[in-house]
Design a protein around this motif. Structure first.
Motif, PDB file in Angstrom:
ATOM      1  N   LEU A 192      81.149  17.166  36.155  1.00  0.00           N
ATOM      2  CA  LEU A 192      79.743  16.826  35.980  1.00  0.00           C
ATOM      3  C   LEU A 192      78.976  18.079  35.898  1.00  0.00           C
ATOM      4  N   ALA A 193      78.997  18.994  36.471  1.00  0.00           N
ATOM      5  CA  ALA A 193      78.277  20.222  36.282  1.00  0.00           C
ATOM      6  C   ALA A 193      77.814  20.469  34.970  1.00  0.00           C
ATOM      7  N   THR A 194      78.783  20.817  33.964  1.00  0.00           N
ATOM      8  CA  THR A 194      78.242  20.878  32.635  1.00  0.00           C
ATOM      9  C   THR A 194      77.681  19.650  31.929  1.00  0.00           C
ATOM     10  N   ARG A 195      78.244  18.535  32.093  1.00  0.00           N
ATOM     11  CA  ARG A 195      77.572  17.440  31.510  1.00  0.00           C
ATOM     12  C   ARG A 195      76.209  17.179  32.041  1.00  0.00           C
ATOM     13  N   LEU A 196      75.847  17.371  33.204  1.00  0.00           N
ATOM     14  CA  LEU A 196      74.729  17.183  33.785  1.00  0.00           C
ATOM     15  C   LEU A 196      73.299  18.231  33.221  1.00  0.00           C
ATOM     16  N   THR A 197      73.903  19.446  33.110  1.00  0.00           N
ATOM     17  CA  THR A 197      73.004  20.294  32.526  1.00  0.00           C
ATOM     18  C   THR A 197      72.776  20.010  31.069  1.00  0.00           C
ATOM     19  N   LEU A 198      73.779  19.679  30.356  1.00  0.00           N
ATOM     20  CA  LEU A 198      73.492  19.368  28.900  1.00  0.00           C
ATOM     21  C   LEU A 198      72.511  18.034  28.715  1.00  0.00           C
ATOM     22  N   GLN A 199      72.878  17.228  29.656  1.00  0.00           N
ATOM     23  CA  GLN A 199      71.890  15.909  29.757  1.00  0.00           C
ATOM     24  C   GLN A 199      70.417  16.467  29.827  1.00  0.00           C
ATOM     25  N   ILE A 200      70.004  17.316  30.688  1.00  0.00           N
ATOM     26  CA  ILE A 200      68.801  17.710  30.883  1.00  0.00           C
ATOM     27  C   ILE A 200      68.341  18.466  29.609  1.00  0.00           C
ATOM     28  N   VAL A 201      68.999  19.203  28.971  1.00  0.00           N
ATOM     29  CA  VAL A 201      68.577  20.085  28.139  1.00  0.00           C
ATOM     30  C   VAL A 201      68.681  19.204  26.697  1.00  0.00           C
ATOM     31  N   ARG A 202      69.577  18.186  26.581  1.00  0.00           N
ATOM     32  CA  ARG A 202      69.615  17.717  25.216  1.00  0.00           C
ATOM     33  C   ARG A 202      68.765  16.235  25.352  1.00  0.00           C
ATOM     34  N   ASN A 203      68.522  15.594  26.373  1.00  0.00           N
ATOM     35  CA  ASN A 203      68.186  14.499  26.414  1.00  0.00           C
ATOM     36  C   ASN A 203      67.035  14.224  27.542  1.00  0.00           C
ATOM     37  N   PRO A 204      65.855  14.741  27.044  1.00  0.00           N
ATOM     38  CA  PRO A 204      64.795  14.783  27.960  1.00  0.00           C
ATOM     39  C   PRO A 204      64.224  13.431  28.586  1.00  0.00           C
ATOM     40  N   VAL A 205      64.422  12.447  27.867  1.00  0.00           N
ATOM     41  CA  VAL A 205      64.039  10.902  28.025  1.00  0.00           C
ATOM     42  C   VAL A 205      65.102  10.111  28.413  1.00  0.00           C
ATOM     43  N   GLY A 206      66.352  10.651  28.585  1.00  0.00           N
ATOM     44  CA  GLY A 206      67.194   9.833  29.053  1.00  0.00           C
ATOM     45  C   GLY A 206      67.344   9.535  30.462  1.00  0.00           C
ATOM     46  N   PRO A 207      67.862   8.599  31.069  1.00  0.00           N
ATOM     47  CA  PRO A 207      67.610   8.077  32.452  1.00  0.00           C
ATOM     48  C   PRO A 207      68.066   9.045  33.630  1.00  0.00           C
ATOM     49  N   VAL A 208      69.147  10.098  33.227  1.00  0.00           N
ATOM     50  CA  VAL A 208      69.442  11.161  34.152  1.00  0.00           C
ATOM     51  C   VAL A 208      68.265  11.915  34.218  1.00  0.00           C
ATOM     52  N   THR A 209      67.780  12.281  33.078  1.00  0.00           N
ATOM     53  CA  THR A 209      66.396  13.385  33.399  1.00  0.00           C
ATOM     54  C   THR A 209      65.555  12.911  33.897  1.00  0.00           C
ATOM     55  N   VAL A 210      64.930  11.811  33.500  1.00  0.00           N
ATOM     56  CA  VAL A 210      63.728  11.251  34.010  1.00  0.00           C
ATOM     57  C   VAL A 210      63.964  10.732  35.554  1.00  0.00           C
TER      58      VAL A 210
END
Length: 219
Positions: A94-112
């Motif tokens: 999850l560490a790698t994927r979570l960082t990628l989510q924050i960087v690549r998908n600023p409007v996604g449910p994980v980031t927001v």
């Protein structure tokens, strides 16, 4: 009938067992006894599946540690931080994927979801609104950086068994630090015992406390 949730849960099981390298559409199809078409229909491509697995784990962790009315803002931030810390401790991929989510998908449910839970506390901490974005970003970057450092990095080729990895690494590092010349590295010798015996979770919370203390002086 096979559901989207069942597919994602099975994908998480594969990821937990062997990391991203073992998550293939073929392996998932075999686990679910279904065709690749069903997986594509419900979830999409492999990257979509990884994003969906990340979202399910993170939103589940944050929902379990939902905020309570009357909780101090510092405590609420610690709740969010520890929810992510524990989720990554349980799901190393999850560490790698979570960082990628924050960087690549600023409007996604994980980031927001993460930014909203943390950001709501800033006003109560006395952080001026003009500094909210910088303050929230600093907290999120610290949280992700610290917990990613504690996690086994995806693609690591070390032969150390995961269960023994931390103890063996710290033992080797502390032994190497003690070999340094004390007159050249007095600080390293002063902290070598603390490094060898430290608790990752407590160290993580100490870092949160330091960041929060700095944010309260922005006003």
């Amino acid at each position: 009938m096979l559901s989207r949730e069942q597919i994602i849960e099975a994908a998480i099981g594969l990821l937990d067992a062997g990391g991203e390298s073992v998550l293939t559409v073929r392996a998932l199809s075999e686990r679910l006894a279904t065709g690749s078409g069903a997986i594509s229909y419900h979830v999409g491509k492999r990257d979509d599946l990884l994003d969906a697995a990340t979202e399910m784990v993170v939103t589940g962790a944050l929902a379990t540690k939902s905020g309570r009315a009357g909780k101090a803002p510092e405590d609420e931030i610690r709740v969010v931080a520890l929810a992510l810390f524990d989720a990554i401790a349980e799901h190393r991929w999850l560490a790698t994927r979570l960082t990628l989510q924050i960087v690549r998908n600023p409007v996604g449910p994980v980031t927001v979801g993460i930014f909203e839970r943390i950001g709501r506390q800033l006003a109560a901490l006395g952080v001026p609104q003009a500094s909210w974005f910088d303050a929230a970003s600093t907290l999120v970057h610290y949280i992700l950086g610290a917990i990613s450092q504690n996690a086994r990095i995806e693609g690591d080729t070390s032969d150390v068994e995961p269960g023994a990895e931390r103890e063996e690494f710290l033992g080797a590092a502390s032994a190497a630090w003690r070999e340094l010349a004390p007159e050249d590295y007095p600080f390293m010798h002063a902290i070598v015992g603390q490094m060898a015996d430290h608790d990752d979770r407590e160290q993580f919370l100490t870092g949160i406390a330091i960041v929060l203390d700095g944010l309260t002086h922005l006003g």
